[in-house]
Design a protein around this motif. Sequence first.
Motif, PDB file in Angstrom:
ATOM      1  N   THR A 139      25.393  20.605  -1.121  1.00 16.67           N
ATOM      2  CA  THR A 139      25.995  19.326  -1.481  1.00 16.67           C
ATOM      3  C   THR A 139      27.062  19.506  -2.550  1.00 16.67           C
ATOM      4  N   SER A 140      26.728  20.245  -3.604  1.00 18.70           N
ATOM      5  CA  SER A 140      27.642  20.372  -4.738  1.00 18.70           C
ATOM      6  C   SER A 140      28.878  21.195  -4.385  1.00 18.70           C
ATOM      7  N   TRP A 141      28.712  22.246  -3.599  1.00 17.21           N
ATOM      8  CA  TRP A 141      29.857  23.058  -3.185  1.00 17.21           C
ATOM      9  C   TRP A 141      30.791  22.242  -2.295  1.00 17.21           C
ATOM     10  N   HIS A 142      30.217  21.510  -1.335  1.00 13.53           N
ATOM     11  CA  HIS A 142      31.004  20.629  -0.469  1.00 13.53           C
ATOM     12  C   HIS A 142      31.718  19.568  -1.298  1.00 13.53           C
ATOM     13  N   ALA A 143      31.007  18.974  -2.261  1.00 10.78           N
ATOM     14  CA  ALA A 143      31.594  17.928  -3.088  1.00 10.78           C
ATOM     15  C   ALA A 143      32.764  18.455  -3.911  1.00 10.78           C
ATOM     16  N   LEU A 144      32.535  19.537  -4.647  1.00 14.31           N
ATOM     17  CA  LEU A 144      33.555  20.036  -5.571  1.00 14.31           C
ATOM     18  C   LEU A 144      34.711  20.708  -4.849  1.00 14.31           C
ATOM     19  N   LYS A 145      34.400  21.458  -3.802  1.00 13.43           N
ATOM     20  CA  LYS A 145      35.415  22.229  -3.097  1.00 13.43           C
ATOM     21  C   LYS A 145      36.156  21.398  -2.042  1.00 13.43           C
ATOM     22  N   ASP A 146      35.402  20.720  -1.173  1.00  8.06           N
ATOM     23  CA  ASP A 146      36.003  20.027  -0.032  1.00  8.06           C
ATOM     24  C   ASP A 146      36.455  18.611  -0.364  1.00  8.06           C
ATOM     25  N   ARG A 147      35.638  17.879  -1.110  1.00 10.28           N
ATOM     26  CA  ARG A 147      35.924  16.459  -1.336  1.00 10.28           C
ATOM     27  C   ARG A 147      36.768  16.210  -2.579  1.00 10.28           C
ATOM     28  N   ALA A 148      36.576  17.004  -3.638  1.00  9.71           N
ATOM     29  CA  ALA A 148      37.333  16.787  -4.877  1.00  9.71           C
ATOM     30  C   ALA A 148      38.445  17.797  -5.077  1.00  9.71           C
ATOM     31  N   ALA A 149      38.407  18.918  -4.355  1.00 11.84           N
ATOM     32  CA  ALA A 149      39.388  20.001  -4.544  1.00 11.84           C
ATOM     33  C   ALA A 149      39.509  20.357  -6.025  1.00 11.84           C
ATOM     34  N   LEU A 150      38.347  20.522  -6.678  1.00  9.81           N
ATOM     35  CA  LEU A 150      38.319  20.878  -8.096  1.00  9.81           C
ATOM     36  C   LEU A 150      39.012  22.209  -8.312  1.00  9.81           C
ATOM     37  N   ARG A 151      39.843  22.258  -9.355  1.00  9.03           N
ATOM     38  CA  ARG A 151      40.616  23.466  -9.654  1.00  9.03           C
ATOM     39  C   ARG A 151      40.255  24.015 -11.032  1.00  9.03           C
ATOM     40  N   ALA A 152      40.458  25.311 -11.189  1.00 11.23           N
ATOM     41  CA  ALA A 152      40.258  25.943 -12.490  1.00 11.23           C
ATOM     42  C   ALA A 152      41.123  25.252 -13.531  1.00 11.23           C
ATOM     43  N   GLY A 153      40.559  25.005 -14.701  1.00 10.18           N
ATOM     44  CA  GLY A 153      41.287  24.348 -15.783  1.00 10.18           C
ATOM     45  C   GLY A 153      41.099  22.844 -15.819  1.00 10.18           C
TER      46      GLY A 153
END
Length: 326
Positions: free
Chosen positions: A126-140
């Motif tokens: 869930t968290s990997w999908h959320a941060l990576k796919d849905r939010a496109a969280l980036r370093a910084g």
Amino acid sequence: MKAAWCKAFAPVADLTVEEVAAPVAGAGEVLIDVHAAGVNFPDGLMVQGKYQTKPPLPFAPGSELAGVVAAVGEGVTGLAVGDRVAAFSGVGSFAEQVVAPAPQVFRLPDAVDFTDAAGLLITYGTSWHALKDRAALRAGETLLVLGAAGGVGLAAVELGALIGARVIAAASTDAKLALARERGAAETIRYSDEDLRERIKALTGGRGVDVVYDPVGGATSIAAIKAMAWGGRHLVVGFAGGDIPQIPANLLLLKSASSVGVLWGNSLRADPVHHAGNIAELLDHLAAGRIRPVIDRVLPLDRTVEALEHVMERRAQGKVILSVRD
């Protein structure tokens, strides 16, 4: 076989553990001898008939597990009897055997044990999908994790730090916040007695957070959305606080922000190839020691009610696991 058995939608305390007929793998399915099963908040909701989907009665609850392939159905390739696997069953994993669709069964690296694997799929998936796919969280970027000491919350803290984000963890007690710091949180907020919005302002110099990971809901969601930065992304993961927030659209409009849903199980079914890649990444991280589920406690199958109540009452710090065969 022995299973936790739900005969009617009722309080968790009404579950029994008894002998029931073993399932059989049909076409495209895999029969698995369950060694360990993860306990999740939605499992308790499902037992009470309060989840988005209601399985036919009677049923064994439990949606994620790790074990050994006992049989494969017609048309299944890439999996064989004796393979060590983790699987998302959707239902049925609080039992000695369960059937899962083949695309939702994943071979385990030799370095990964059943207990850790049983605590990985839903929370980290869930968290990997959320941060990576849905939010496109980036370093910084700055990530705020609400409910940061629960299963999905701790996974989000750990994965956010792995991505290179500055993680702010919010939880209700000092002990929970200390655990979040151990998993990579740079800053913490004790929202039981601190003003969430004002504390976020102080920690970000008034800029706000780029991403809000929200498994809590209620008034906490609104406060967090108000503290987002321009272009912020609010991830709707669940409503462990009990209330579904009514989000005023103007809060999103004024900051060119977004609020997006995250339902990993349905996403896995809709795009199994993509999510198989995500799970492979997570298993690689786990085998290499870059991530590891926090295990709150391991209980035998006979104590399923106790395990579910511990999770439903939000007392768990990390994952609760049922040990079915070990």
